[in-house]
Design a protein around this motif. Structure first.
Motif, PDB file in Angstrom:
ATOM      1  N   ASP A 184      -3.732   1.305 -11.272  1.00  0.00           N
ATOM      2  CA  ASP A 184      -2.852   2.277 -10.621  1.00  0.00           C
ATOM      3  C   ASP A 184      -3.311   2.419  -9.165  1.00  0.00           C
ATOM      4  O   ASP A 184      -4.170   3.227  -8.847  1.00  0.00           O
ATOM      5  N   LEU A 185      -2.724   1.614  -8.296  1.00  0.00           N
ATOM      6  CA  LEU A 185      -3.158   1.571  -6.899  1.00  0.00           C
ATOM      7  C   LEU A 185      -2.382   2.616  -6.095  1.00  0.00           C
ATOM      8  O   LEU A 185      -1.479   2.299  -5.319  1.00  0.00           O
ATOM      9  N   VAL A 214      -2.275 -10.429 -10.271  1.00  0.00           N
ATOM     10  CA  VAL A 214      -0.846 -10.203 -10.045  1.00  0.00           C
ATOM     11  C   VAL A 214      -0.710  -8.964  -9.170  1.00  0.00           C
ATOM     12  O   VAL A 214      -1.308  -7.922  -9.465  1.00  0.00           O
ATOM     13  N   GLU A 215       0.070  -9.060  -8.118  1.00  0.00           N
ATOM     14  CA  GLU A 215       0.267  -7.921  -7.219  1.00  0.00           C
ATOM     15  C   GLU A 215       1.700  -7.415  -7.316  1.00  0.00           C
ATOM     16  O   GLU A 215       2.658  -8.183  -7.167  1.00  0.00           O
ATOM     17  N   LEU A 216       1.832  -6.128  -7.586  1.00  0.00           N
ATOM     18  CA  LEU A 216       3.133  -5.457  -7.561  1.00  0.00           C
ATOM     19  C   LEU A 216       3.092  -4.475  -6.399  1.00  0.00           C
ATOM     20  O   LEU A 216       2.703  -3.324  -6.562  1.00  0.00           O
ATOM     21  N   ARG A 312      -7.937 -16.863 -18.988  1.00  0.00           N
ATOM     22  CA  ARG A 312      -8.790 -15.981 -18.183  1.00  0.00           C
ATOM     23  C   ARG A 312      -8.186 -14.582 -18.170  1.00  0.00           C
ATOM     24  O   ARG A 312      -7.012 -14.391 -18.478  1.00  0.00           O
ATOM     25  N   PRO A 313      -8.981 -13.585 -17.810  1.00  0.00           N
ATOM     26  CA  PRO A 313      -8.452 -12.211 -17.754  1.00  0.00           C
ATOM     27  C   PRO A 313      -7.401 -12.063 -16.661  1.00  0.00           C
ATOM     28  O   PRO A 313      -7.432 -12.770 -15.644  1.00  0.00           O
ATOM     29  N   THR A 314      -6.493 -11.128 -16.866  1.00  0.00           N
ATOM     30  CA  THR A 314      -5.458 -10.824 -15.880  1.00  0.00           C
ATOM     31  C   THR A 314      -5.624  -9.401 -15.378  1.00  0.00           C
ATOM     32  O   THR A 314      -5.888  -8.484 -16.166  1.00  0.00           O
ATOM     33  N   VAL A 315      -5.461  -9.232 -14.071  1.00  0.00           N
ATOM     34  CA  VAL A 315      -5.462  -7.902 -13.489  1.00  0.00           C
ATOM     35  C   VAL A 315      -4.178  -7.735 -12.684  1.00  0.00           C
ATOM     36  O   VAL A 315      -3.783  -8.633 -11.921  1.00  0.00           O
ATOM     37  N   VAL A 316      -3.505  -6.612 -12.879  1.00  0.00           N
ATOM     38  CA  VAL A 316      -2.281  -6.297 -12.148  1.00  0.00           C
ATOM     39  C   VAL A 316      -2.576  -5.157 -11.187  1.00  0.00           C
ATOM     40  O   VAL A 316      -2.971  -4.062 -11.622  1.00  0.00           O
ATOM     41  N   PHE A 317      -2.423  -5.416  -9.914  1.00  0.00           N
ATOM     42  CA  PHE A 317      -2.548  -4.368  -8.907  1.00  0.00           C
ATOM     43  C   PHE A 317      -1.153  -3.785  -8.675  1.00  0.00           C
ATOM     44  O   PHE A 317      -0.315  -4.397  -8.019  1.00  0.00           O
TER      45      PHE A 317
END
Length: 777
Positions: A184-185, A214-216, A312-317
């Motif tokens: 939660d950016l 991944v960037e939102l 691999r791990p995923t991170v969503v910004f």
């Protein structure tokens, strides 16, 4: 997802926002309080997470997944659980109420299923990463795995916590494709707006660690505007704008937004952007606040990307607005701000609700009701069948040997256990690069090191005693030098009884001084109901030559004071063995908790323990040891002057020497109590003292009191420990007599063990002097 389905999900999103805000509002404004303390809650922090959590829970999650929820978004979780039909309506008005909804998600105290406790910022976020690792370990040893993802929902400010980056740096976590983090950016912490450049740095750090990023950032409306004439100017202007200035636009008028965007532009760029903004007249504030973290379509796409990445791990910004959809959106210091009554009324009206319908679920025959019901069924888990207890032997051998340390006894016991069917295959040891120096080498040589894949390990020295092999069948997990990672993984392995439905016996070792470094992770794990064994070794100033930096002195207090953690400090090998076996058995109990064994490298002559066991018999000796203490030395004769000497761990030979000195030189007889677990003794004594106050029953005696013969009641006691003196000072009160507590109450230093014992007043001479002082009228 078609437009109709998207409208339905948007309606659910709006209802989740309302319920989350109202849950906090009711607790603070309407519920009767019986004190003057604030109730608190986090409406703004909840609002920024609503889109992410709505998409996850109502359109993506299934029963196999495990989720850790940002602590300050707990009201969102409560709202969702209610709409899913898993939380009774009565709890919605009981946030932070006794017996009600916890302030932050709690596995053990909330009235609905919670996968991960959060609240200790950073720890609850990293725990699923090690949960995924534990899941892989259990699966590679023939056990059941969840088959799902391990998901963290965390705020960007949590990334300030160092344990997050320790977790990412651990090589074993970099190939876990069943890990998803949703960040939660909102670019706001408690006191400040986070600089924009930091978000870019954070993304690069994850990429460097091997994660799929991944960037939102911008929503669809903004992206459409960027594609128009002058859109390149708009994007550049927003990209380059300081976060503080950008945040100020979320509640600004159209005129202020336009002026801010056009400010400092050259005439040509100004004209192009002005023309673009004309097309959005009356809606500029909504345009600039159109961020990807609040676009359901974008969030759903990001969740699909996460599912597709399996290597691999995923991170969503996900860029969001703190307080999204509320009057306080993007406002400075809105972290703990609460909407007033007028604002709540307006929000209720905007959600098409009334005071009579504000707590309602969706009608079961509505589109929203059907989606909620389907989601509830999708994430529902079958009740866990209790596993049959694994028999643990009462003893491994009757050997005492001439001289050994408790640390050496650990290595020997593990080798012996590796030959016990049923127990052997369930053992797993974990160490932060100190496995050899904590005596795990022999066990590891036999069972191997665990890895996600088979690896070839080349011995660099022909005469090396180490012959490690690495692969999925190994039973030792070797980690980097990061104690927090160790205890978080140990904690997740210790939850296998619940998560995977498998019995695992996790045993971790670390240097005892670094128990303090790992303390928050230890507390986090036992608070969550984890069951494990942690050996801290070597301990105290007995580790004399290493100096003060490696000499732990306050860890006994940590062991006694930490709930759900049983602290024991054995002196003798069989004493240790019995405590270890008892701890393994208790790991399978419903209230198993953790066990902390404080060990030493000091070689101890075993004859005194052998004499004690021979005197009372093995069965009685073992019962006393696992109850917390035993009478190591009986007084030789009846004399007028008597004293009790009580201690634990490697210092016990000094008490025996002092007892001999007192008898031979001072005509004083001493009973020597060896406190195998001061923690169990204290708890037992306190329970015996407190229970009559609560139940009205007659007071019974505790094990501590049973160790003192009737004729010894009232004798002065000297307590001795290679640690802070206060750890055993309570014995005076428990026995109702004068107490002289000896221990180490200053930082240690380098020297021989004999020199340090004398310097810090815990050698036989100091004990003798203390006993004589205690006997003075």
């Amino acid at each position: 997802m078609n437009e109709a389905e998207l409208r339905t999900l948007s309606a659910i999103e709006r209802r989740v926002l309302w319920l989350a805000v109202r849950i906090v509002d009711f607790a603070n404004r309407e519920r009767e309080k019986n004190d003057e303390l604030k109730v608190g809650g986090h409406q703004a922090s909840s609002a920024s997470m609503v889109t992410l959590m709505t998409a996850l829970y109502f359109a993506d999650l299934d029963a196999r997944d495990r989720v850790s929820v940002k602590p300050h978004a707990s009201p969102v979780l409560h709202a969702i659980e209610y709409l899913l039909g898993r939380l009774d309506r009565s709890y919605l008005t009981r946030l932070r109420d006794f017996g009600g909804l916890q302030s932050y998600p709690s596995r053990t105290k909330d009235p609905f299923p919670v996968d991960y406790s959060t609240g200790s910022v950073g720890l609850g976020s990293a725990a699923p990463l090690f949960g995924a690792l534990a899941d892989r370990y259990v699966g590679s040893h023939g056990g059941a795995t969840t088959g799902g993802r391990f998901i963290s929902l965390l705020g960007d400010a949590e990334l300030d916590e160092g344990n997050i980056w320790e977790a990412l740096a651990e090589p074993l976590t970099r190939k876990l494709g069943n890990v998803l983090w949703l960040i939660d950016l909102n670019r706001q912490s408690l006191d400040r707006v986070i600089p924009g450049i930091k978000a870019q740095e954070l993304e690069r750090n994850f990429e460097t660690a091997g994660w799929h990023v991944v960037e939102l950032k911008y929503g669809r409306r903004l992206r459409e505007a960027f594609a128009l004439k002058g859109g390149d100017v708009l994007r550049q202007r927003i990209d380059e704008m300081p976060n503080e200035q950008y945040q100020s636009l979320f509640a600004a008028s159209d005129e202020v937004v336009r002026e801010t965007l056009l400010d400092a532009l050259d005439p040509r760029s100004r004209a192009r952007l002005n023309g673009l903004l004309d097309g959005y007249a009356g809606g500029l504030r909504h345009l600039v606040s159109d961020l990807g973290g609040h676009d359901l379509v974008d969030v759903l796409s990001a969740l699909e990307f996460g599912r597709a990445e399996t290597k691999r791990p995923t991170v969503v910004f996900a860029y969001t607005i703190k307080g999204y959809g509320l009057e306080i959106a993007g406002r400075p210091q809105n972290h703990s701000a609460l909407l007033n009554g007028t604002q709540i009324d307006e929000l209720r009206r905007s959600c098409d609700l009334t005071p009579e319908t504000e707590w309602d679920r969706f009608a079961t025959d509505s589109n929203e009701g059907r989606v909620c019901a389907a989601a509830g069924q999708r994430i529902a888990r079958a009740a866990r069948t209790a596993t049959a207890p694994v028999p643990v032997p009462l003893q491994l051998s009757s050997r005492d040997g001439p001289k050994t340390s408790t640390q050496a006894a650990l290595g020997r016991a593990l080798l012996d256990l590796s030959r016990v069917d049923g127990v052997a295959e369930r053992l797993v040891t974990v160490s932060p690069d100190v496995s050899i120096s904590t005596n795990l080498g022999g066990f590891i040589n036999k069972v191997g090191v665990w890895g996600l894949e088979e690896e070839t390990v080349y011995d660099t020295m022909e005469d090396s005693p180490l012959h490690w092999r690495v692969g999925p069948s190994g039973q030792h997990i070797e980690m980097g030098i990061a104690e927090m990672n160790l205890v978080l993984l140990l904690g997740q392995l210790g939850l296998s009884w619940d998560v995977q439905g498998e019995t695992v016996f996790p045993i971790g070792t670390l240097y005892d001084p670094f128990v303090m470094r790992a303390l928050e992770g230890i507390v986090y794990s036992v608070y969550a109901g984890s069951r494990f064994i942690l050996a801290g070794t070597p301990s105290g100033i007995s580790l004399s030559r290493e100096g003060g930096a490696h000499q732990s002195i306050n860890t006994p207090g940590i062991g006694i004071e930490t709930p759900s953690l049983t602290y024991a400090e054995p002196c003798y090998a069989r004493e240790f063995e019995w405590l270890l076996l008892d701890a393994l058995a208790r790991l399978q109990e419903s209230k198993g908790g953790g066990t902390y064994l404080r060990l030493s490298t000091t070689p101890i002559a075993q004859e005194p323990f052998a004499a004690f066991a021979a005197r009372v018999g093995d069965e009685r000796a073992r019962a006393d040891v696992v109850a917390g203490g035993f009478r190591l030395r009986e007084p030789a004769q009846s004399v007028e002057d008597r004293v009790i000497l009580a201690g634990c761990g490697a210092i016990m030979p000094e008490l025996l020497r002092a007892a001999d000195q007192l008898s031979e030189e001072e005509d004083v007889e001493a009973t020597v109590l060896c406190l195998s677990s001061p923690d169990l003794l204290y708890r037992g004594w306190r329970a015996a003292s407190i229970r009559p106050l609560r139940s009205g029953e007659q007071r019974g005696s505790s094990h501590l009191e049973s160790l003192v013969a009737p004729e010894e009641r009232g004798l002065p006691v000297v307590t001795v420990i290679d640690g802070a003196s206060h750890a055993l000072a309570w014995l005076g009160s428990a026995l109702g007599t004068r107490c002289v507590p000896l221990g180490v109450d200053e930082f240690g230093q380098t020297g021989s063990q004999r020199e340090l014992y004398a310097e810090y007043g815990i050698d036989a001479e100091a004990v003798t002097t203390a006993a004589l002082v205690a006997l003075e009228p």
